[in-house]
Structure formats: structure tokens, C-alpha cells
Design a protein around this motif. Structure first.
Motif: not given
Length: 313
Positions: A163-168, A191-193
């Protein structure tokens, strides 16, 4: 001081990584330690070169933020191999006989032993059942934190990071379990962001969102649209913030503990993490945009504290 860019051109490729779609390979350094190199260059189905610009710095920034928050994570460094930009990451499967099982394997395992589970759709409730029944233990080599001790507790932190980095891209192959040779099971580090921080946007679009007075085109609105790979009962993708909210309903004590750690993460610390990326890898506009994404997401997450506190019995 800028982050180093490590040139690994001298090392020989040991093995290509099959998991995922990007160009990845394993190599050993001069100390015999195993590393994964992930290039921003890959190929589409027509075997044409495709460049995923920004995946390198997105991965590096996510790694640094996870470190500050105490979230177990694969470590990443900016790297280059024969002119190809990318990142390197040390192998986090270190023990003899250790094995990584990804989320899709774990969902299949749960389906095989359950009379009620019969599909492979990734839902928050399903994943947390796996955390509690199958994985159970915290990541290997990471200390317990206050009110954060189990696999379930730590995975809430992974979703807060998303949520903090908008990782989709927290799909079924981007989380997992490590099983030791003694048959103990542990949550794998996060892992894998790479699909985060608006890395795929052009500087032109970033600048429009940074400068606009139109709330509909602002960064504040932009981050709320980001979708996760978790699905609701109607089989629609949850927004990333919704995925964290749903996890907080299941494990509110851990969610509050992670949010307290987030509240201690000062904006100046976030700025410092981003500013250290060399400009040859990340433009000034991309840095401004990434900072605003994190700042907006941080504010949205911290606004949930009052609601989550009501879930704690």
C-alpha cells in the motif's frame, strides 16, 4: 551519497531463473555467494526486446523502505551486466535443504486438503488461512517484533508495504513459504516489488499529475486507483489499500503495530531513500512523483488507525 551501481559483467551466468517473466539469471560472486540479477530488459511473445524502465529503482527504493520499517525482505542493489541495467539480490534461501513454495503451490495444497476450497483465486481470507494453518512461523533470520511474531503478523506488514509504494504485483508467485530440511515452515521474505511507485509512467504524465489543480488527475487520486492481485467475492480485484484493510480486519493487532512503525517513518527519511538513486537511473521528476506517491499512501494508511483499533477485542 548515491547508491552504488555494481557491475557484475565479470561473472558467468550459472542458471536462468524460470519464475516470472523478466530476464533473470543466477551467478556466484568471488566469495561463492549466490545472487539473482534481474534486468529491466525482457522480451514479449513476439521475441521483441521490451524495456521495463524504472523497475530497478522501484525495487531498490522498496528494499530500503522495508529495511527502515523492519519488514523482512529480499535485499536489492542497483547493478549492470554487459550494459544492461537491473538489480542484484542475494539468495535468501541459504540453508541446506531449504525449499521455496510460492503462493500458487500453497493454495493448491490447501485445496487438496479442504472440502470447502475448490479454486485458485487469491483472496485475503484464503491467504491468511494458509498463513495460520500451513506457514505459521516468521521469516527465517528475522527477529520477532512487538505484537508481530507469526507468519500472519508479518504478512500484514507486506501488505502495508504494498500500500505504501503502490505495488500492484503481489500475485500468487510473489509470496511464499520456506520449508527447512527439518520440515519447519516459515514465511519467505517479501520480494519482487518492481511494479510500484508509478515506475511505468512517463515523466510527462508524472509532471501533469504533480502540477495539476484538478483533483481527479492528482497524485492523491492516482494512488487510490491502484489495484492488488487479491479478489473479492465478486471476483473483482481489490484496490491495494482495500487489501491491507481486509488483512487488518483479520489481524488488527499486527496491523496497528505496523502502522505505529509507519508513523515513525519521517518524510525526510523517505526523501533521503529516494534522493540517493543516481540520476542516470531515475529522473528528478520520477523522484518527485515517487515521493508524492509514498507520502499520499502513508497518509491514507495512517487514517485507518482509528477504524482498525475498533477491530481489536
Amino acid at each position: 551519497m548515491e547508491y552504488n551501481i555494481i557491475d557484475i559483467s565479470e561473472f558467468e551466468i550459472e542458471e536462468f531463473e524460470q519464475l516470472g517473466t523478466k530476464s533473470k539469471f543466477w551467478y556466484e560472486d568471488n566469495n561463492g555467494d549466490s545472487y539473482l540479477f534481474k534486468s529491466i530488459k525482457t522480451q514479449n511473445k513476439a521475441m521483441e526486446d521490451v524495456f521495463r524502465y524504472g523497475e530497478d529503482w522501484a525495487e531498490k527504493i522498496a528494499s530500503e523502505l522495508a529495511e527502515l520499517l523492519g519488514i523482512p525482505h529480499a535485499k536489492y542493489e542497483l547493478a549492470t551486466y554487459n550494459g544492461m541495467d537491473g538489480v542484484i539480490s542475494p539468495n535468501f534461501i541459504l540453508g541446506k535443504g531449504e525449499r521455496l513454495s510460492t503462493g500458487n503451490e500453497l493454495i493448491e495444497r490447501m485445496n487438496a486438503t479442504s472440502s470447502t476450497e475448490n479454486d485458485s483465486i487469491q483472496r485475503i481470507t484464503r491467504v491468511f488461512t494458509i498463513m495460520e494453518r500451513i506457514i505459521k512461523r516468521k521469516p527465517i533470520g528475522f527477529k520477532e517484533l512487538d505484537k508481530i511474531k507469526t507468519a500472519s503478523d508479518f504478512f500484514v506488514g507486506y501488505l502495508m508495504l504494498d500500500s505504501l509504494i503502490s505495488n500492484q504485483d503481489r500475485h500468487v508467485e510473489n509470496w511464499g513459504m520456506i520449508e527447512t530440511d527439518k520440515a519447519t515452515t516459515h514465511l519467505a521474505p517479501s520480494f519482487d516489488h518492481a511494479a510500484s511507485l508509478g515506475r511505468n509512467e512517463s515523466d510527462e504524465k508524472r509532471r501533469i499529475r504533480l502540477d495539476t489543480n484538478d483533483i481527479g488527475r492528482s497524485v492523491e487520486t492516482y494512488v487510490l486507483k491502484a489495484k492488488s492481485h487479491f479478489y473479492n467475492t465478486s471476483n473483482s480485484r481489490l484496490k491495494i489499500l482495500q487489501a491491507f484493510e481486509n488483512s487488518a480486519r483479520i489481524n488488527p493487532s499486527a496491523a496497528m503495530a505496523w502502522l505505529e512503525r509507519l508513523s515513525d517513518l519521517e518524510d525526510s527519511m523517505i526523501y533521503q531513500v529516494i534522493s540517493r538513486v543516481p540520476e542516470e537511473r531515475m529522473s528528478f521528476t520520477a523522484k518527485q512523483f515517487a515521493y508524492e506517491i509514498i507520502r499520499c499512501n502513508k497518509n491514507n494508511l495512517l487514517k485507518l488507525k482509528k477504524e482498525i483499533n475498533t477491530f481489536i477485542v
